[in-house]
Structures are given as C-alpha cells and as structure tokens.
Scaffold this motif. Structure first.
Motif, PDB file in Angstrom:
ATOM      1  N   ARG A 156      -7.383   7.190  -8.274  1.00 47.41           N
ATOM      2  CA  ARG A 156      -7.626   7.049  -6.839  1.00 47.41           C
ATOM      3  C   ARG A 156      -8.997   7.548  -6.385  1.00 47.41           C
ATOM      4  NH1 ARG A 156      -1.533   9.291  -5.446  1.00 47.41           N
ATOM      5  NH2 ARG A 156      -0.503   7.243  -5.343  1.00 47.41           N
ATOM      6  N   ARG A 165      -6.951  -3.213  -7.772  1.00 51.00           N
ATOM      7  CA  ARG A 165      -5.974  -2.309  -8.376  1.00 51.00           C
ATOM      8  C   ARG A 165      -4.547  -2.704  -8.000  1.00 51.00           C
ATOM      9  NH1 ARG A 165      -5.257   3.631  -6.000  1.00 51.00           N
ATOM     10  NH2 ARG A 165      -3.743   2.497  -4.732  1.00 51.00           N
ATOM     11  N   VAL A 166      -3.669  -2.664  -8.997  1.00 51.42           N
ATOM     12  CA  VAL A 166      -2.221  -2.744  -8.779  1.00 51.42           C
ATOM     13  C   VAL A 166      -1.623  -1.523  -9.455  1.00 51.42           C
ATOM     14  CG1 VAL A 166      -0.114  -4.011  -9.310  1.00 51.42           C
ATOM     15  CG2 VAL A 166      -2.169  -5.260  -8.632  1.00 51.42           C
ATOM     16  N   LEU A 167      -1.129  -0.592  -8.679  1.00 53.34           N
ATOM     17  CA  LEU A 167      -0.641   0.680  -9.203  1.00 53.34           C
ATOM     18  C   LEU A 167       0.885   0.666  -9.250  1.00 53.34           C
ATOM     19  CD1 LEU A 167      -1.036   3.604 -10.113  1.00 53.34           C
ATOM     20  CD2 LEU A 167      -1.264   4.247  -7.703  1.00 53.34           C
ATOM     21  N   ARG A 221      -1.506  -9.840  -5.376  1.00 55.54           N
ATOM     22  CA  ARG A 221      -0.950  -8.530  -5.765  1.00 55.54           C
ATOM     23  C   ARG A 221       0.491  -8.679  -6.253  1.00 55.54           C
ATOM     24  NH1 ARG A 221      -2.049  -4.382  -0.902  1.00 55.54           N
ATOM     25  NH2 ARG A 221      -1.521  -2.802  -2.487  1.00 55.54           N
ATOM     26  N   GLU A 227       2.250   1.845  -3.466  1.00 63.85           N
ATOM     27  CA  GLU A 227       1.249   2.414  -4.365  1.00 63.85           C
ATOM     28  C   GLU A 227       0.996   3.882  -4.055  1.00 63.85           C
ATOM     29  OE1 GLU A 227      -2.166   0.377  -5.603  1.00 63.85           O
ATOM     30  OE2 GLU A 227      -1.397  -1.627  -5.209  1.00 63.85           O
ATOM     31  N   GLN A 266      -3.663  -3.877 -13.571  1.00 61.73           N
ATOM     32  CA  GLN A 266      -2.466  -3.052 -13.412  1.00 61.73           C
ATOM     33  C   GLN A 266      -2.685  -1.667 -14.027  1.00 61.73           C
ATOM     34  OE1 GLN A 266       0.007  -5.880 -15.562  1.00 61.73           O
ATOM     35  NE2 GLN A 266       1.400  -6.001 -13.813  1.00 61.73           N
ATOM     36  N   ASP A 270       0.833  -1.208   0.000  1.00 67.28           N
ATOM     37  CA  ASP A 270       0.000   0.000   0.000  1.00 67.28           C
ATOM     38  C   ASP A 270       0.866   1.256   0.000  1.00 67.28           C
ATOM     39  OD1 ASP A 270      -2.394  -1.431   0.001  1.00 67.28           O
ATOM     40  OD2 ASP A 270      -2.453  -1.558   2.185  1.00 67.28           O
TER      41      ASP A 270
END
Length: 734
Positions: free
Chosen positions: A664, A671-673, A594, A530, A644, A527
C-alpha cells in the motif's frame, strides 16, 4: 391528492401558509419551492396527463438544493406573484431535483448543450405535451424570463405545429447521436497523450488548476487521469509533470478560500483564478473525489511538503464530512447550501454569510492575536473580495480566509517561533469556529442520502484507511466510517430479494437506482474489500454487477445505458462524458476489469462487456478523448494489465500487516488485493476464483506461513515469505 393550489400548512406561529403540490415531496430542493405561488408538479404522469388534456407547453425547471443561482431565479421569478400567474396561465410547470432524477437532467441537459453550446443549473426547458424539448436556457433575470414566457405562449397559440415539429426533430437528432456506430480507429496511446498534452497546455502554473476562471476541481476530468498517467508513463519527465500538476492544484486549493479554513471541507468551485472566492455550496461528491485524488497523488510523491499538504487535504475532508454530512446511522448527506442568514436575527439569506468575516469581527473575537491571524490569512480592512468576483455585492467589506503567507513568513514577520505561530493560529481558528457555530445559522443542509455519492465517499474513506503514513490520523476511523455507510445503504436502499438499489433516502427510499448508483457503489465495495478483506463486500459487489448488467447492459448494441428503464424518458442515453462526477460507464469499465480478476471464473463474461464499452464509445473516444478522461483512464489500466496481490495469513499478524503496508505504500492503479485468511477462507469469493480455491487447498495441506503471491494473466509467481524480498519486487514494478 387534490390538484391545484389548495394545499395548506401551518408555520411555526400557527399562521396558514398556502402551499403547492411540492409540499408533499421528499426532496429538499422541491420542498424549497413548496410555498411558491407557482402551480408546480413533480415529474410524473399527473403533470404529463394535465399537459395533454389542456394542450399546454410544459415548463421544466431542473436544479438542486445547494445551487446558488437556482435560489436567485426562485426569489426573482418563482416567488413573484405576477410571474407565477403567467406560468400558471400558460404552462404546466414541473420541478425536478437533478440529484434525484439524473436521467431527466441528462436528457434535457444534452439538448441544452447541443442548442446553446453551454449548460448549467438552474436549467429551464420548454417541452411539448409529448415531452419533446424545443427551447432551453439556464438562469434568466425576471424581466427577460417574463418576456420569454409570453413569447412562447404566443408562439404556442399561433405556431403550434411548428414548435411540435421542431421538438420532434430535435429529439430525433438526439436519438441519432445516442446511437452512433462504433469506429475502428481508436488508439489508446494517442488519446492518452492528447489528454495529457491538452491539460499541460491549459495548466495554470501560477495558481494551479486548468483553464481560466471560474475554476472547478473537476477531479474526474483532470486529477484522476493525471494520477494514472503519472503511474504508467514511461517518460519520467512527463510522468512527474502530470503528477506535479495535479498535486500542485490540490495544494493551491487547500491554501485557497475554496477550502473552509475554519470548518474544513471544500466548496463547489472558485469564481476567480486563485481559488479564493468560492461559490460556497459544499457537495459530497466533490469532497469524496478530492479525498481519493489527494491520497493517490500523495502515494506517487516522495516525502515532501507537498505530500504532507495532500494528507492535510484528506484530513480536512474526513473531518468535515464525518462531522457535518453524516447521519446517525452512517449515511452521508448530499450537500450544504451556499446561502445562509448572516445572524440569528436576519431574515434575508446571503451567499457566503456563514463563511465570510469583517476585519472588525476578527479583532473583537481574537483580540491580541487578531493582527497576526489577519496577516497570515490575507484579511484586509475593507474586505479582500475583488468586486468583479462579487456580482451581487453580498461580500462587500467581507474577507474570505486563505493562506496568504506561509507559517515561516508569519514567524519571521512577528518574531515568534514556528510552533508558537502554529499554536496561535490553531487556537484562533477554534475560537472562530465556536463563534460561528453559536452566532450564525448554518446553511441549509440537503439531508438527502444518495447511493451514488455515498459510493464515492466509501471509496475515498477505504483508501484513507489504507494509509501507512504514521502522521496520518484517520485510518481506523476512516474504515469504520466506510463500513457504516455501506451498512446504511444495504439496510435502507438495497432490496435483498430483487437485488435492486434505490437512488436516494430521505424519510424512506426514493426513486429507482440509476447506473451511477450501481457503478459507484460497486467501486466503493471493491475498495472497501481491499481495505479490510471482508468477504461480504466483494460478494455484494458481484451481486450488484449482475443486477447492473441485467438493468443497464445493451446486449444488442454493447455498452451500458446511463438511465434506468422509464417510459417517460424518451431516449435512454449511453452518456460516457465526465462532468462534476465521473460517468457511470467509465467506472463500470474499471469495475469489470477488477471483477474479472476477483471473480476470475467469470473473466470471459466481464471482459466481453468491458470491450463492448470501448467499442460503443469509440467515435467519441477518437474525436474528443478529453471529454471521456475517466474512460481513458480505465482503458489505460486495463491495457497495463491487472496485478493480483494475494496476501495469505492471519489478518492481524505482524507479518501480514507488514506485507499490506508494503503493497500500500505506492499508488498502483492496476492493483487487485485479495485477502486469504487460512482460518476463515473467503468462501463466497473462492466459489468464483479458481486460483483462490487452489491456494486454499495448498494452505490446508501445507504450511500456513504468511505469504504474498503476485499473479498476472492468471498465472502466479512463487510466494514471498520475506518482507525484504517483497519490497524489492514491488519497488521494481513502480
């Protein structure tokens, strides 16, 4: 160290006070019992050798420093000379801090729940010298406790073989339960709907929350699941209902007495159905999880008063933990106690003494504003605590502040403008805080810093730092708090050479790390990455996953053990059930999914371990999915497929900031940022991510114009260069 009761220390006045072995412990909970006349041992070889040598039953007492009923048991029994004499004569007495040794707590709590149908703390367990349990309970009043001690002592003398056989039999049954064979009948959609239907059925439409009193926040079992159900459910009626149940629960909690109206932060739970009268201990893990849940639910809501209140929930928590639970180096302490001295001249602690007010006190402190304040916050002349929720009578005549009337109602009653009412209430709360800080001793602080709970707080703070609402006050400070906590854990609780974590810190590192320390910290680091895009955090998360796999993964049976290897833990359990905190294996499942998209070159390895988690827990998932709500949530996200978002460009450029704000704005559980700064590409992550390596080469050879690529199943679409196009695409995915 010499054994027995020979230790001494001096109090502030210079008088000698007898102490027991616990005087040398680091745990604040154990230190609270250092002056008991009980001949306590810490959990370990010394106690077990003594029990075998003298052939005595072990009395195991498990609790934690902020536990109110633990204090009651201690005052009534452990501080009583006659009771202590019984304990010392017939038993080897072992005291355990459940927060330092969750592996010990987990094993014997499973026994307690299996034999009594319930559990809780303090936990009292009687074991054979071989550590096999044969009787367990929670709090016992002193007279009953003495009778139990005497009856066990007599039974051990007269029927020893029977108790030994019973203990061995129980342990064998627990071992069988911990090795349940997987089934092939688990259906994710069925389990998901079963949890939703159950929560919908027990939801309290009047006061929020699930079930009757006492009411616990239980974010891992309720709010966390409902947010993900709301994000993915195709039936809009059900999705909105799930979101609204969770959001309304948080709103009711915020306006109730479970929130410290004067000093912010949330207590452990409410003894009544209205969230009014709490058990006043404040735990880091509760506040951390509520922080994450409030932010997720706010992102699911349109602009509304409810959404605004959820942001006030997050502000309340960040204000509290950063002010009262943080050490100078950035780590977060574990808890504040429920009990405290009513005044500096008092000698007897009372539950809620720091938080409760008499009507007269409020009149004296607030003067002309007292009447308005008392009406708004539900204050009554004789106290507002229902006697049936005040068992020990400590809150008689006292008031627990809660939002009894809205700002608009107070404005109408007193004929003043809303902004004047708000200013008056804010000023009054400031006066009460100043008075409380000056005249009332603070509750005991458990200044133990736990890796796992700090991991949960890093997650919440990282999510707060992503908040794009202009009225939200904390984004930059939340990110700094999260980074400071991560830095503290790395410097004090992580061994760079071995890659291992320690569980706790107080005057130095504590016991070895458990599965939740790895899982929760890995989640926090993902987290945090990201939120800020720093390669060091994703790299550390990957390293920690490697070590967790080495120490906890069951290569033969699949899934993960919850406890570290320890010869004195007779059964290494794979406990996937949620409690006050999510289970480590549930968070691990989501972490693996993730990581398989961050470090996509290892996708096959991570995916295989993730699948093994589901298989090894399939029978429980089938029969009691509501006990594994976080695991179901992680499976739900994996089933939807990870998405992604690769944002390329200078991190502080207006284009990149706008792209990130768009991504956001809504809660996307899958979500994978990934951040790609062309001038400083993430070298460590790129070594494990083929897509990223390809994009870095493209960026070197072509335009470095800011863009966003969205990839699914390791296939990327064309880049978005225009913000409006990205907004359309993101909106279509919601």
């Amino acid at each position: 160290m010499a054994s027995g009761m020979a230790h001494t220390q001096f109090n502030q006045k210079g008088a000698v006070q007898p102490t027991n072995r616990l005087a040398h412990a680091k745990s604040p909970y154990l230190l609270q019992h250092a002056h008991n006349p009980v001949d306590w041992y810490e959990w370990g070889p010394e106690a077990f050798a003594k029990a075998r040598e003298e052939n005595k039953v072990i009395f195991l007492s498990v609790g934690y420093s902020a536990c109110h009923w633990c204090h009651v048991l201690a005052h009534e029994s452990f501080e009583d000379d006659e009771t202590a004499q019984l304990m010392n004569s017939h038993f080897i007495n072992v005291k355990v801090d459940r927060e330092e040794r969750p592996d010990v707590d987990r094993l014997y709590m499973t026994f307690l729940q299996a034999t009594s149908g319930g559990g809780g703390w303090p936990m009292s367990v009687w074991l054979t010298p071989d550590l096999h349990p044969f009787l367990a309970g929670t709090y016992f009043p002193r007279d009953r406790f003495r009778k139990i001690l005497l009856s066990i002592a007599e039974a051990w003398e007269d029927r020893r073989e029977e108790l030994v056989s019973m203990g061995k039999s129980v342990l064998d049954q627990l071992r069988d339960v911990s090795t349940i064979a997987p089934s092939n009948t688990f259906q994710l959609k069925t389990s998901t709907n079963n949890i939703y239907n159950r929560l919908n059925k027990i939801y309290d439409k009047q006061y929020g929350g699930f079930g009757a009193a006492p009411k616990f926040p239980s974010p891992s079992q309720t709010l966390h699941f409902l947010a993900r159900y709301a994000a993915f459910e195709s039936d809009k009626v059900k999705a909105d209902q799930a979101r609204d149940m969770a959001a309304e629960t948080l709103v009711k909690m915020y306006h109730g007495g479970i929130r410290d109206v004067v000093g912010e932060g949330f207590s452990r739970y409410s003894v009544d159905e209205r969230w009014h009268v709490p058990h006043f201990e404040k735990m880091l893990y509760d506040n951390a999880q509520l922080l994450s849940s409030a932010l997720e639910l706010a992102q699911l809501l349109p602009p509304s008063p409810t959404r605004q209140t959820l942001y006030e929930v997050t502000s309340s928590i960040i204000t509290y933990v950063s002010r009262d639970l943080r050490n100078a180096e950035g780590g977060f302490y574990s808890a504040e106690d429920a009990d405290s001295l009513p005044s500096k001249n008092s000698t007897v602690k009372k539950e809620g003494a720091f938080y409760a007010w008499t009507s007269k006190e409020l009149d004296e402190i607030l003067e002309a504003d007292g009447e308005l304040f008392k009406w708004h916050y539900g204050v009554k002349e004789g106290g507002n605590c229902d006697p049936k929720h005040n068992i020990q009578g400590e809150l008689k005549g006292q008031n627990i502040l809660f939002t009894a009337h809205t700002i608009e109602e107070t404005s109408q009653k007193f004929g003043k403008a809303v902004d004047v009412i708000q200013q008056t209430l804010s000023s009054s709360l400031g006066k009460l805080k100043a008075y409380r800080d000056e005249h009332r001793p603070r509750p005991h602080l458990d200044d133990k810093i736990l890796t796992s709970w700090n991991g949960l707080m890093i997650s919440g703070l990282s999510k707060a730092s992503e908040c794009v609402e202009p009225q939200f006050e904390h984004p930059s400070s939340a990110l700094q708090l999260a980074e400071d906590a991560a830095a503290f854990l790395r410097s004090q609780l992580y061994n760079e050479t071995t890659g291992e974590l320690r569980r706790s810190y107080r005057e130095g590192p504590g016991p070895t790390g458990q599965a939740d320390d790895y899982a929760f910290l890995i989640q926090g680091l993902l987290d945090l990455y990201e939120a800020c895009g720093k390669d060091e955090y994703i790299s550390w998360a990957i390293q920690l996953q490697e070590k967790q796999d080495e120490l906890f993964y069951d290569a033969e049976g699949g899934g993960y053990y919850a406890s570290a290897p320890d010869e004195h833990i007779l059964i290494r359990m794979k406990d996937a059930q949620d409690g006050a905190e999510p289970s480590a294996v549930s968070i691990t499942l989501h972490n693996l999914n993730r990581l398989s998209h961050f470090a996509e070159d290892r996708h096959t390895e991570y995916r295989a371990k993730a699948v093994s988690i589901i298989k090894s827990n399939s029978q429980v998932l089938d029969k009691a999915p509501f006990a594994l709500a976080t695991l179901i949530s992680a499976a739900m996200v994996a089933d939807r497929g990870m998405k992604q978002f690769i944002v390329s460009g200078p991190p502080n450029s207006p284009e990149v900031r706008s792209f990130l704000s768009t991504i956001r704005q809504k809660f996307l559980p899958n979500r994978v940022l990934i951040h790609l700064d062309p001038s400083d590409p993430p070298a460590k992550l790129a070594k494990l991510n083929g897509t990223l390596r390809s994009l870095i080469r493209d960026t070197e050879n072509n335009s470095s114009r800011a863009s966003v690529r969205i990839c699914e199943n390791f296939t990327c679409g064309l880049p978005f260069y225009e913000l409006e196009e990205l907004k359309k695409h993101v909106t279509a995915q919601l």
